[in-house]
Write a protein that holds these residues in place. Structure first.
Motif, PDB file in Angstrom:
ATOM      1  N   ARG A   1      48.629 -91.383 -15.481  1.00 29.56           N
ATOM      2  CA  ARG A   1      49.940 -91.943 -15.831  1.00 29.56           C
ATOM      3  C   ARG A   1      50.711 -92.358 -14.590  1.00 29.56           C
ATOM      4  O   ARG A   1      51.352 -93.433 -14.553  1.00 29.56           O
ATOM      5  CB  ARG A   1      50.742 -90.900 -16.603  1.00 29.56           C
ATOM      6  CG  ARG A   1      50.182 -90.620 -18.002  1.00 29.56           C
ATOM      7  CD  ARG A   1      50.907 -89.457 -18.624  1.00 29.56           C
ATOM      8  NE  ARG A   1      50.277 -89.062 -19.875  1.00 29.56           N
ATOM      9  CZ  ARG A   1      50.595 -87.977 -20.566  1.00 29.56           C
ATOM     10  NH1 ARG A   1      51.556 -87.160 -20.091  1.00 29.56           N
ATOM     11  NH2 ARG A   1      49.980 -87.717 -21.703  1.00 29.56           N
ATOM     12  N   GLU A   2      50.652 -91.545 -13.546  1.00 34.78           N
ATOM     13  CA  GLU A   2      51.347 -91.917 -12.302  1.00 34.78           C
ATOM     14  C   GLU A   2      50.757 -93.188 -11.715  1.00 34.78           C
ATOM     15  O   GLU A   2      51.475 -94.046 -11.210  1.00 34.78           O
ATOM     16  CB  GLU A   2      51.230 -90.770 -11.295  1.00 34.78           C
ATOM     17  CG  GLU A   2      52.080 -89.555 -11.687  1.00 34.78           C
ATOM     18  CD  GLU A   2      51.917 -88.414 -10.700  1.00 34.78           C
ATOM     19  OE1 GLU A   2      51.120 -88.585  -9.741  1.00 34.78           O
ATOM     20  OE2 GLU A   2      52.579 -87.376 -10.859  1.00 34.78           O
ATOM     21  N   LYS A   3      49.427 -93.310 -11.777  1.00 40.68           N
ATOM     22  CA  LYS A   3      48.800 -94.529 -11.263  1.00 40.68           C
ATOM     23  C   LYS A   3      49.262 -95.743 -12.053  1.00 40.68           C
ATOM     24  O   LYS A   3      49.542 -96.812 -11.485  1.00 40.68           O
ATOM     25  CB  LYS A   3      47.281 -94.398 -11.352  1.00 40.68           C
ATOM     26  CG  LYS A   3      46.691 -93.422 -10.338  1.00 40.68           C
ATOM     27  CD  LYS A   3      45.183 -93.353 -10.491  1.00 40.68           C
ATOM     28  CE  LYS A   3      44.578 -92.379  -9.509  1.00 40.68           C
ATOM     29  NZ  LYS A   3      43.110 -92.276  -9.657  1.00 40.68           N
ATOM     30  N   GLU A   4      49.363 -95.622 -13.396  1.00 39.60           N
ATOM     31  CA  GLU A   4      49.819 -96.747 -14.214  1.00 39.60           C
ATOM     32  C   GLU A   4      51.258 -97.119 -13.888  1.00 39.60           C
ATOM     33  O   GLU A   4      51.624 -98.304 -13.843  1.00 39.60           O
ATOM     34  CB  GLU A   4      49.682 -96.371 -15.692  1.00 39.60           C
ATOM     35  CG  GLU A   4      48.224 -96.288 -16.152  1.00 39.60           C
ATOM     36  CD  GLU A   4      48.119 -95.874 -17.601  1.00 39.60           C
ATOM     37  OE1 GLU A   4      49.167 -95.572 -18.193  1.00 39.60           O
ATOM     38  OE2 GLU A   4      46.981 -95.790 -18.128  1.00 39.60           O
ATOM     39  N   LYS A   5      52.111 -96.099 -13.649  1.00 38.72           N
ATOM     40  CA  LYS A   5      53.517 -96.371 -13.279  1.00 38.72           C
ATOM     41  C   LYS A   5      53.587 -97.120 -11.948  1.00 38.72           C
ATOM     42  O   LYS A   5      54.371 -98.057 -11.791  1.00 38.72           O
ATOM     43  CB  LYS A   5      54.284 -95.076 -13.177  1.00 38.72           C
ATOM     44  CG  LYS A   5      54.551 -94.434 -14.535  1.00 38.72           C
ATOM     45  CD  LYS A   5      55.330 -93.135 -14.340  1.00 38.72           C
ATOM     46  CE  LYS A   5      55.589 -92.467 -15.694  1.00 38.72           C
ATOM     47  NZ  LYS A   5      56.347 -91.187 -15.535  1.00 38.72           N
ATOM     48  N   MET A   6      52.747 -96.695 -10.992  1.00 38.37           N
ATOM     49  CA  MET A   6      52.767 -97.370  -9.687  1.00 38.37           C
ATOM     50  C   MET A   6      52.302 -98.817  -9.842  1.00 38.37           C
ATOM     51  O   MET A   6      52.874 -99.732  -9.211  1.00 38.37           O
ATOM     52  CB  MET A   6      51.835 -96.624  -8.741  1.00 38.37           C
ATOM     53  CG  MET A   6      52.326 -95.228  -8.367  1.00 38.37           C
ATOM     54  SD  MET A   6      53.846 -95.249  -7.411  1.00 38.37           S
ATOM     55  CE  MET A   6      53.215 -95.907  -5.881  1.00 38.37           C
ATOM     56  N   LYS A   7      51.307 -99.045 -10.703  1.00 33.79           N
ATOM     57  CA  LYS A   7      50.867-100.411 -10.904  1.00 33.79           C
ATOM     58  C   LYS A   7      51.973-101.251 -11.537  1.00 33.79           C
ATOM     59  O   LYS A   7      52.164-102.429 -11.220  1.00 33.79           O
ATOM     60  CB  LYS A   7      49.612-100.414 -11.807  1.00 33.79           C
ATOM     61  CG  LYS A   7      48.373 -99.875 -11.119  1.00 33.79           C
ATOM     62  CD  LYS A   7      47.189 -99.892 -12.073  1.00 33.79           C
ATOM     63  CE  LYS A   7      45.940 -99.347 -11.419  1.00 33.79           C
ATOM     64  NZ  LYS A   7      44.805 -99.350 -12.336  1.00 33.79           N
ATOM     65  N   ALA A   8      52.706-100.648 -12.511  1.00 32.49           N
ATOM     66  CA  ALA A   8      53.779-101.385 -13.183  1.00 32.49           C
ATOM     67  C   ALA A   8      54.881-101.744 -12.191  1.00 32.49           C
ATOM     68  O   ALA A   8      55.474-102.824 -12.250  1.00 32.49           O
ATOM     69  CB  ALA A   8      54.351-100.535 -14.337  1.00 32.49           C
ATOM     70  N   VAL A   9      55.183-100.838 -11.245  1.00 28.93           N
ATOM     71  CA  VAL A   9      56.227-101.121 -10.249  1.00 28.93           C
ATOM     72  C   VAL A   9      55.796-102.270  -9.357  1.00 28.93           C
ATOM     73  O   VAL A   9      56.572-103.181  -9.040  1.00 28.93           O
ATOM     74  CB  VAL A   9      56.523 -99.867  -9.444  1.00 28.93           C
ATOM     75  CG1 VAL A   9      57.450-100.190  -8.256  1.00 28.93           C
ATOM     76  CG2 VAL A   9      57.146 -98.806 -10.333  1.00 28.93           C
TER      77      VAL A   9
END
Length: 258
Positions: free
Chosen positions: A249-257
């Protein structure tokens, strides 16, 4: 005594033709050589200690010395005295007549009994344990000698009564049973069975009530430990899965940012 006169006559006849050899002097050792090894030579301190001792307590009657050749050896002062003592030993030595017993050595060996004298003994088939359909791979006797466990290629384990040949218990498995062994502790009636690459423990139920309770408590404690270990493993696996999910989930958030 009745046989006294005849016995004395025999001894007197033997004394006439009886000869005892003279006692032999001990052979000379390394210390008596004219060129003894260095370890047999004494230092001045050892010589003083030996001279202070009583003549009967000394190790040697002389002091070992080393010469280059036999021609340089000096005369021995006690030669005449020792020769005289030797002569006294020869003609004053007490001679005893030892009577030996003529015993045949074969009479001392006990006679072995013949097999026909050892009967009755079992010379025919008395007991048969019938039930297995394949080759017997293992046998084990209980600690009290009352039951016999056997395993076979027919994928079965059987418990027999030794005296009656009665099959008391029977267990079946999915693969051939390689080995079987009783627990040596008489209070635990447990049977270890080797099936393929696994070891299976069986509660035989062949003991009395007290032994049965002890074995049941042992199995319950082992099952509880196994369940606790499985629950711990499952909880650890769930925690690892949650940590991996959070990382994703953290990786997906970083990608979204980005």
């Amino acid at each position: 005594m009745i046989w006294k006169e005849e016995e004395e006559d025999i001894i007197s006849e033997n004394k006439k033709n009886f000869h005892l050899p003279a006692p032999k002097m001990p052979l000379p050792g390394h210390a008596e050589s004219y060129n003894p090894p260095d370890e047999y030579l004494m230092t001045e301190e050892e010589i003083e200690k030996m001279l202070d001792l009583d003549p009967l307590e000394r190790q040697y009657d002389f002091i070992p010395k080393k010469y280059d050749s036999l021609r340089h050896v000096q005369g021995y002062n006690n030669f005449i005295r020792e020769r005289f003592e030797r002569c006294l030993d020869l003609y004053l030595c007490p001679r005893k007549l030892k009577r030996r017993l003529n015993i045949d050595p074969n009479t001392l060996i006990p006679r072995l009994p013949k097999p026909s004298e050892l009967k009755p003994y079992p010379n025919s088939l008395c007991l048969q344990y019938l039930g297995h359909e394949g080759k017997i791979r293992g046998l084990s006797l209980s600690s009290d000698g009352q039951y016999l466990a056997s395993c076979s290629d027919d994928k079965t384990v059987r418990i027999w009564e030794v005296e009656t040949c009665l099959c008391r218990y029977h267990w079946s498995f999915q693969s051939p049973v390689i080995g079987v062994e009783w627990n040596p502790n008489p209070s635990h009636h447990i049977l270890a069975v080797l099936v393929n690459t696994q070891i299976v423990f069986i509660n035989t139920g062949t003991g009395d009530k007290d032994d049965m309770e002890i074995t049941e408590t042992l199995f319950t404690t082992l099952e509880a430990k196994a369940r606790g270990e499985e629950e711990e493993r499952e909880s650890e696996d769930e925690e690892e899965e949650e940590e991996e999910g959070e990382k994703e989930r953290e990786k997906e958030k970083m990608k979204a940012v980005w």
